[in-house]
Design a protein around this motif. Structure first.
Motif, short mmCIF file in Angstrom:
data_model
loop_
_atom_site.label_atom_id
_atom_site.label_comp_id
_atom_site.label_asym_id
_atom_site.label_seq_id
_atom_site.Cartn_x
_atom_site.Cartn_y
_atom_site.Cartn_z
N MET A 101 -38.25 31.80 -23.43
CA MET A 101 -39.35 32.76 -23.64
C MET A 101 -40.05 33.14 -22.33
N GLY A 102 -39.24 33.48 -21.34
CA GLY A 102 -39.81 33.96 -20.09
C GLY A 102 -40.70 32.96 -19.40
N GLY A 103 -40.35 31.68 -19.52
CA GLY A 103 -41.12 30.66 -18.83
C GLY A 103 -42.24 30.05 -19.66
N LYS A 104 -42.33 30.38 -20.93
CA LYS A 104 -43.39 29.84 -21.78
C LYS A 104 -43.09 28.42 -22.28
N ILE A 105 -41.81 28.08 -22.40
CA ILE A 105 -41.40 26.74 -22.84
C ILE A 105 -40.31 26.23 -21.91
N GLY A 106 -40.43 24.96 -21.48
CA GLY A 106 -39.43 24.35 -20.62
C GLY A 106 -39.08 22.96 -21.11
N VAL A 107 -37.81 22.58 -20.94
CA VAL A 107 -37.34 21.27 -21.40
C VAL A 107 -36.51 20.61 -20.30
N LEU A 108 -36.70 19.31 -20.15
CA LEU A 108 -35.81 18.47 -19.36
C LEU A 108 -35.27 17.40 -20.29
N VAL A 109 -33.97 17.18 -20.26
CA VAL A 109 -33.38 16.14 -21.12
C VAL A 109 -32.34 15.36 -20.32
N GLU A 110 -32.33 14.04 -20.51
CA GLU A 110 -31.33 13.18 -19.89
C GLU A 110 -30.36 12.71 -20.97
N VAL A 111 -29.07 12.99 -20.76
CA VAL A 111 -28.03 12.56 -21.68
C VAL A 111 -27.03 11.72 -20.89
N ASN A 112 -26.75 10.52 -21.40
CA ASN A 112 -25.89 9.59 -20.69
C ASN A 112 -24.49 9.51 -21.28
N CYS A 113 -23.52 9.26 -20.42
CA CYS A 113 -22.14 8.97 -20.81
C CYS A 113 -21.68 7.78 -19.96
N GLU A 114 -20.41 7.45 -20.02
CA GLU A 114 -19.95 6.24 -19.33
C GLU A 114 -19.39 6.50 -17.94
N THR A 115 -18.85 7.69 -17.70
CA THR A 115 -18.21 7.96 -16.40
C THR A 115 -18.69 9.27 -15.81
N ASP A 116 -18.59 9.33 -14.48
CA ASP A 116 -18.95 10.55 -13.76
C ASP A 116 -17.99 11.68 -14.10
N PHE A 117 -16.74 11.32 -14.42
CA PHE A 117 -15.75 12.33 -14.79
C PHE A 117 -16.21 13.14 -16.00
N VAL A 118 -16.69 12.43 -17.04
CA VAL A 118 -17.17 13.10 -18.24
C VAL A 118 -18.44 13.88 -17.95
N ALA A 119 -19.30 13.33 -17.10
CA ALA A 119 -20.56 14.01 -16.77
C ALA A 119 -20.31 15.39 -16.16
N LYS A 120 -19.14 15.55 -15.52
CA LYS A 120 -18.80 16.83 -14.88
C LYS A 120 -17.99 17.73 -15.81
N ASN A 121 -17.65 17.23 -17.00
CA ASN A 121 -16.84 17.99 -17.95
C ASN A 121 -17.63 19.16 -18.54
#
Length: 214
Positions: free
Chosen positions: A65-85
């Motif tokens: 909404m043009g900067g009216k709402i912002g979200v940061l979320v951390e989602v974990n996995c087991e390997t860096d390979f998957v994190a880049k998928n």
């Protein structure tokens, strides 16, 4: 098995190399069938994977909404390979977008303070009694309404905004099945412009009068 096919399937699914090789052997080298094979195989192992340590992952942002709402979320996995998928990244982006739209307060039911739930139960019990419901079925009604309350405030319990037939927990399980690793939504922060601030009431008639007298 053709190494290029294995590499392609691994990039699409995020699954391990040996699992990709086996899936392609079982499906005569058909990528789409191999993806289905991996998901079906992953279904049986999802609960086992959910107990494994997930210390890699990404932090994703979503601005709406043009900067009216912002979200940061951390989602974990087991390997860096998957994190880049790319599939994993898309999943995390969808979660961030959902948080912006649905405004959950907690990730899981377990995070909700017990005193908050007890207070909510008291309110719901009073509502049910005021509606004239028989006292013997009030407790059962309250439990049902508490479940609904969890769906309103807990991220994993909420229906996914892009597909209400699935909960966010269902999406997490799908990711675990697809990539063959544990996946956890660890935490999030949602910011809404002006939230909690007292906004100044504008008196337009008074403002016009001031301009005329200037």
């Amino acid at each position: 098995m053709d190494a290029k096919l294995v590499k392609e399937l691994r990039a699409k699914s995020g699954a391990g190399m040996m699992d990709c090789k086996k899936a392609l052997v079982e499906t005569d080298g058909n990528i789409e069938d191999a993806m289905i094979f991996l998901r079906e195989k992953g279904l049986a192992a999802t609960n086992k994977k959910a107990g494994r340590v997930a210390a890699e992952g990404i932090v994703e942002s979503y601005i709406h909404m043009g900067g009216k709402i912002g979200v940061l979320v951390e989602v974990n996995c087991e390997t860096d390979f998957v994190a880049k998928n790319e599939g994993f990244k898309t999943f995390v982006k969808d979660v961030a977008m959902h948080i912006a739209a649905a405004n959950p307060l907690y990730v899981t039911k377990e995070e909700v303070p017990s005193d908050e739930i007890e207070k909510e139960k008291e309110i719901l019990r009073a509502q049910a009694l005021n509606e004239g419901k028989p006292e013997k079925i009030v407790d059962k009604m309250v439990e049902g309404r508490v479940s609904k309350y969890y769906k309103e405030i807990c991220l994993l319990e909420q229906p996914f905004v892009k597909n209400p037939d699935l909960t966010i927990e269902d999406l997490v399980k799908e990711q675990i099945m697809t990539i063959g690793e544990n996946v956890k939504i660890r935490r999030f922060a949602r910011f809404q412009m002006g939230e909690g601030l007292e906004k100044k009431e504008e008196n337009f008639a008074e403002e016009v009068a001031k301009q005329l007298n200037a």
